[in-house]
Write an enzyme that holds these catalytic residues in place. Structure first.
Site, PDB file in Angstrom:
ATOM      1  N   GLU A 150      -5.778  -7.762   3.473  1.00 51.54           N
ATOM      2  CA  GLU A 150      -5.277  -8.891   4.254  1.00 51.54           C
ATOM      3  C   GLU A 150      -6.410  -9.640   4.939  1.00 51.54           C
ATOM      4  OE1 GLU A 150      -2.773  -9.817   8.302  1.00 51.54           O
ATOM      5  OE2 GLU A 150      -2.183  -8.043   7.153  1.00 51.54           O
ATOM      6  N   CYS A 166       3.258 -11.898   2.448  1.00 49.46           N
ATOM      7  CA  CYS A 166       4.203 -11.823   3.552  1.00 49.46           C
ATOM      8  C   CYS A 166       4.178 -13.135   4.341  1.00 49.46           C
ATOM      9  CB  CYS A 166       3.845 -10.660   4.478  1.00 49.46           C
ATOM     10  SG  CYS A 166       4.848 -10.598   5.977  1.00 49.46           S
ATOM     11  N   SER A 191       5.298   0.259   4.526  1.00 52.24           N
ATOM     12  CA  SER A 191       5.417   0.183   3.063  1.00 52.24           C
ATOM     13  C   SER A 191       5.890   1.499   2.451  1.00 52.24           C
ATOM     14  CB  SER A 191       4.080  -0.253   2.442  1.00 52.24           C
ATOM     15  OG  SER A 191       2.988   0.410   3.015  1.00 52.24           O
ATOM     16  N   HIS A 215      -0.339  -8.812   0.798  1.00 46.60           N
ATOM     17  CA  HIS A 215      -1.448  -8.932   1.750  1.00 46.60           C
ATOM     18  C   HIS A 215      -2.103 -10.308   1.724  1.00 46.60           C
ATOM     19  CE1 HIS A 215      -1.192  -4.614   0.560  1.00 46.60           C
ATOM     20  NE2 HIS A 215      -1.123  -4.507   1.874  1.00 46.60           N
ATOM     21  N   SER A 224      -3.034   2.709   3.862  1.00 46.33           N
ATOM     22  CA  SER A 224      -2.154   1.823   4.614  1.00 46.33           C
ATOM     23  C   SER A 224      -2.612   1.768   6.065  1.00 46.33           C
ATOM     24  CB  SER A 224      -0.704   2.333   4.546  1.00 46.33           C
ATOM     25  OG  SER A 224       0.105   1.692   5.500  1.00 46.33           O
ATOM     26  N   HIS A 239       0.823  -1.201   0.000  1.00 45.84           N
ATOM     27  CA  HIS A 239       0.000   0.000   0.000  1.00 45.84           C
ATOM     28  C   HIS A 239       0.863   1.260   0.000  1.00 45.84           C
ATOM     29  CE1 HIS A 239      -3.827  -2.194   1.611  1.00 45.84           C
ATOM     30  NE2 HIS A 239      -3.763  -2.182   0.300  1.00 45.84           N
TER      31      HIS A 239
END
Length: 319
Positions: free
Chosen positions: A126, A96, A266, A74, A222, A41
């Site tokens: 996410e 991740c 990010s 995500h 974000s 993001h």
């Protein structure tokens, strides 16, 4: 005016890995690489990768048959993974590893027969991916008030997992509410909370103690960047979220002797530098950095990309 930098700030290991996956894929393919949703993001990161050939799409249906496809950091739902298989798309998963760990833990809890509660924000990429990774109902809660609305008998065995961009502090009250309402509640150890989220939130609390103003560098979409701004405000310090130096308002600096700067996980360091430059254009500044946690965590790349030369600079920014 004193400018104080938080430590740590900016890129985390999961973000570095995701960006490097796209960089190496572009190097290997020598043709367009498609990325489902923003890889992370941050508009600046996305635009830089777009200029190098990455094509960002909202849905897999926009990707031509046979084109290399990358899933964002995500994570995605199992239905998206299956759609890629059905369409014959070669996929590199940039999820991740800490998000993947939540997926695995959630499936394990559900398989054991426990009702699964996900602590997170509705609509976040996410959260949507995690809910779609569990083949059982997932009860999403964001606040203590949400816990009272979970429609389950009070003796139901409960397990919870959390969105990685929430810290121990963010989830403590919600977990306590779950434990107070239900008689059998388990969840991951606090040590399994995302290290980057916790470290950056701890650092911004320390920063707020010595700053008259806090500037958080990060994107409005974000979650972890917005939370850093919220923490600054909770600490009683005027706090603002900016994309880069162009977002700095000179009016913020009236009567300000010390400006604290941090960045979401990010946000590349070059954007922090742009904020410092913007401040230098307005006032004479002296820059220092707080003591903080040194992060040495690195995540391995997918096997198919390990032999491709990296295109991430030593400072964590895309080359």
């Amino acid at each position: 005016m004193q400018v104080i930098l938080a430590k740590p700030r900016g890129f985390c290991a999961g973000v570095v890995r995701a960006i490097e996956i796209v960089e190496r894929a572009l190097e290997r393919e020598q043709k367009p690489v498609y990325v489902r949703h923003e890889i992370v993001h941050n508009r600046h990161v996305v635009e830089k990768l777009r200029r190098k050939g990455a094509i960002f799409v909202d849905e897999l249906a926009e990707i031509p048959a046979g084109a290399l496809t990358i899933f964002s950091a995500h994570g995605v739902a199992q239905s998206v993974e299956q759609d890629a298989v059905n369409r014959g798309l070669p996929v590199i998963d940039a999820t991740c590893p800490l998000v993947t760990k939540v997926h695995v833990q959630g499936r394990k809890y559900a398989k054991s027969g426990r009702a699964l509660v996900l602590i997170g924000h509705e609509g976040h990429a996410e959260v949507e991916g995690t809910m779609g990774q569990v083949n059982a109902p997932v009860h999403l809660v964001s606040t203590v008030e949400d816990v009272a609305l979970v429609a389950l008998p009070l003796d139901t065995p409960i397990a919870y997992v959390t969105q990685t961009t929430l810290s121990v502090d963010d989830t403590r009250d919600v977990i306590a509410a779950l434990q107070a309402r239900f008689s059998d509640v388990i969840g991951p150890d606090v040590a399994e909370i995302c290290y980057a989220t916790q470290n950056r939130q701890t650092a911004v609390r320390d920063l707020a103690l010595v700053s008259d103003l806090v500037i958080v560098v990060g994107a409005a979409n974000s979650s972890n960047s917005r939370r850093l701004q919220e923490i600054g405000l909770e600490m009683g310090v005027p706090s603002y979220l900016v994309d880069d130096g162009s977002g700095v308002d000179p009016a913020w600096l009236d009567g300000i002797a010390a400006v604290g700067i941090t960045a979401g996980a990010s946000a590349p360091d070059e954007l922090v530098e742009s904020v410092i430059d913007a401040l230098r254009n307005l006032r004479q500044v002296r820059v220092s950095q707080l003591d903080g946690v040194d992060e040495h965590i690195e995540f391995s790349l997918p096997p198919q990309l390990r032999q491709v030369e990296p295109r991430i600079a030593a400072n964590g920014n895309p080359a």
